[in-house]
Design a protein around this motif. Structure first.
Motif, mmCIF file in Angstrom:
data_model
loop_
_atom_site.group_PDB
_atom_site.id
_atom_site.type_symbol
_atom_site.label_atom_id
_atom_site.label_comp_id
_atom_site.label_asym_id
_atom_site.label_seq_id
_atom_site.Cartn_x
_atom_site.Cartn_y
_atom_site.Cartn_z
ATOM 1 N N THR A 140 0.478 -2.419 3.254
ATOM 2 C CA THR A 140 1.156 -2.218 3.901
ATOM 3 C C THR A 140 2.420 -3.065 3.663
ATOM 4 O O THR A 140 3.265 -2.861 4.249
ATOM 5 C CB THR A 140 0.109 -3.313 5.160
ATOM 6 O OG1 THR A 140 -0.887 -2.295 5.701
ATOM 7 C CG2 THR A 140 1.153 -3.283 6.408
ATOM 8 N N ALA A 141 2.447 -4.296 2.836
ATOM 9 C CA ALA A 141 3.745 -4.846 2.477
ATOM 10 C C ALA A 141 4.421 -3.863 0.818
ATOM 11 O O ALA A 141 5.605 -4.194 1.709
ATOM 12 C CB ALA A 141 3.073 -5.875 1.533
ATOM 13 N N ALA A 148 6.438 -0.834 3.476
ATOM 14 C CA ALA A 148 7.347 -1.319 4.484
ATOM 15 C C ALA A 148 8.851 -1.806 3.172
ATOM 16 O O ALA A 148 9.978 -1.437 3.711
ATOM 17 C CB ALA A 148 7.197 -2.983 5.024
ATOM 18 N N GLN A 149 8.168 -1.282 1.967
ATOM 19 C CA GLN A 149 9.838 -2.101 0.939
ATOM 20 C C GLN A 149 10.229 -0.317 0.353
ATOM 21 O O GLN A 149 11.187 -0.076 -0.854
ATOM 22 C CB GLN A 149 9.337 -2.473 -0.682
ATOM 23 C CG GLN A 149 8.756 -3.693 0.440
ATOM 24 C CD GLN A 149 8.373 -4.872 -0.469
ATOM 25 O OE1 GLN A 149 9.136 -5.373 -2.087
ATOM 26 N NE2 GLN A 149 6.895 -5.179 -0.999
ATOM 27 N N GLU A 156 -3.441 -4.602 2.720
ATOM 28 C CA GLU A 156 -2.731 -5.866 2.130
ATOM 29 C C GLU A 156 -1.926 -5.409 1.645
ATOM 30 O O GLU A 156 -0.490 -5.763 2.076
ATOM 31 C CB GLU A 156 -3.151 -7.386 2.114
ATOM 32 C CG GLU A 156 -1.895 -8.474 2.502
ATOM 33 C CD GLU A 156 -2.698 -9.821 2.363
ATOM 34 O OE1 GLU A 156 -1.941 -10.796 2.281
ATOM 35 O OE2 GLU A 156 -3.500 -10.177 2.216
ATOM 36 N N SER A 157 -1.832 -5.324 0.438
ATOM 37 C CA SER A 157 -0.788 -5.279 -0.613
ATOM 38 C C SER A 157 -0.378 -3.304 -0.265
ATOM 39 O O SER A 157 0.677 -3.577 -0.170
ATOM 40 C CB SER A 157 -1.642 -4.799 -2.158
ATOM 41 O OG SER A 157 -1.726 -6.446 -2.279
#
Length: 366
Positions: free
Chosen positions: A204-205, A208-209, A201-202
């Motif tokens: 993937t987030a 995106a940045q 989850e970390s």
């Protein structure tokens, strides 16, 4: 370097366990560390003006160690020296940073920030511990995350408690057939599914940045010279599938091999970069049976080239500490250069990893 190209330089563990760090500790390596656009290392010790609490297990080891407290915070000046040497980002996710309890751990994070170093992999809560570090250089955004598999109970961060980012593993015994149940079983490992999911989850987030995600993993089999655990292989692939572009690792005493998965390099253990203690490294007070001095006399660095938003090159660079624990970043033709790269190649093959490199340590990514 030309505009639009970025060089990341990553090293292994920095473990300065003394209250009197040598002032010239990083003199030989500062030119290389400070020349990189971004320099990363693993801060593998707590640092504070005074000792905090000690974990009960560590307290008993202190009792059994006749040369003083084995587990006590290092001098705050050590972190200032790391900043002056050129470090920009450091992981605190490892099995040693919580030795001094919450107070020394949080002071370590504060000292890193005061020295211009961004800490990653730990915090005052699990939310802050999982927060990435994002650095923008030459038009690129590089994101860092960190986790650890080796730590004492209670060292991982919680909803309201400080600590590190966990990547726990489960160990079980397996026999090849039902005929052999209970007789000489193989030891196998699985990564903790909740920890794996949280890391994905970390990742993937963060992906995106940023353009490039670098993950630091403090993990592995402590003393075996080449073995890579099942959970490491499984997790490494899952992390790359989720968006990680480079995995740099620390933890075991021996430097280990590497592999390439989907064009992304996984360095399974870079070993020590600097190791200073108030006692001889010939001592093995923690029940360690591996040749401590031999294995901690050498380490690895990674010189990483980033262009057009992607990693275009990863070169393994030998590091020599010798008996002094002071790092030297080696160049081709210097003593120990070929020998250390030879150890990496041997241990890569012994672990049946697919990693391949040229005579100067440049990894074949394609």
């Amino acid at each position: 370097m030309a505009q639009g190209t970025l060089r990341l330089f990553a090293v292994g563990d920095l473990q300065l366990m003394t209250r009197e760090p040598p002032a010239d500790l990083f003199a030989a390596v500062t030119p290389v560390l400070s020349a990189a656009d971004v320099t990363f290392g693993n801060c593998e010790w707590p640092y504070a003006e005074e000792a905090g609490d000690t974990h009960p297990v560590e307290a008993h080891i202190n009792d059994d160690f006749d040369l003083g407290d084995l587990f006590a915070p290092g001098a705050p000046e050590s972190i200032a020296m790391m900043g002056a040497a050129g470090f920009n980002v450091m992981s605190v996710a490892n099995n040693h940073t919580m030795h001094g309890g919450y107070r020394a751990f949080l002071r370590t994070i504060a000292l890193l920030e005061e020295s211009g170093i961004a800490p990653v992999g730990g915090g005052d809560t699990i939310a802050s511990a999982r927060a990435p570090v994002i650095i923008e250089r030459n038009g690129h955004k590089i994101g860092f995350l960190a986790c650890t598999s080796g730590f004492l109970p209670g060292a991982h961060a919680g909803r309201r408690t400080p600590g590190i980012v966990p990547l726990r593993r489960h160990t079980y015994a397996e026999n090849n057939s039902w005929h052999d149940w209970g007789v000489e079983p193989d030891t196998r490992t699985l990564v903790n599914r909740d920890d794996l999911a949280a890391m994905i989850e970390s990742i993937t987030a963060l992906k995106a940045q940023v353009d490039v995600v670098v993950l630091s993993c403090h993990w592995g089999i402590l003393e075996h010279v080449s073995a890579i655990a099942d959970y490491q292989r499984e997790a490494a692939r899952a992390f790359i599938d989720a968006g990680v572009d480079l995995i740099v690792s620390q933890g075991p005493l021996p430097i280990k091999g590497f592999e390439v998965y989907k064009g992304k390099a996984v360095l399974y253990n870079m070993g020590k970069f600097a190791m200073i203690s108030p006692w001889s490294r010939d001592e093995t007070p923690s029940g360690i049976s591996a040749p401590l001095l031999d294995e901690t006399s050498r380490g690895l660095a990674a010189s990483v080239t980033i262009a057009d938003g992607t990693i275009t090159g990863v070169q393994i660079v030998p590091v020599y500490l010798g008996s002094s624990g002071r790092p030297q970043i080696l160049n081709p033709g210097e003593p120990y250069y070929d020998a250390i790269l030879g150890v990496v190649a041997e241990r890569t093959a012994a672990a049946k990893l697919n990693g391949s490199m040229d005579a100067d340590g440049r990894i074949v990514l394609g």
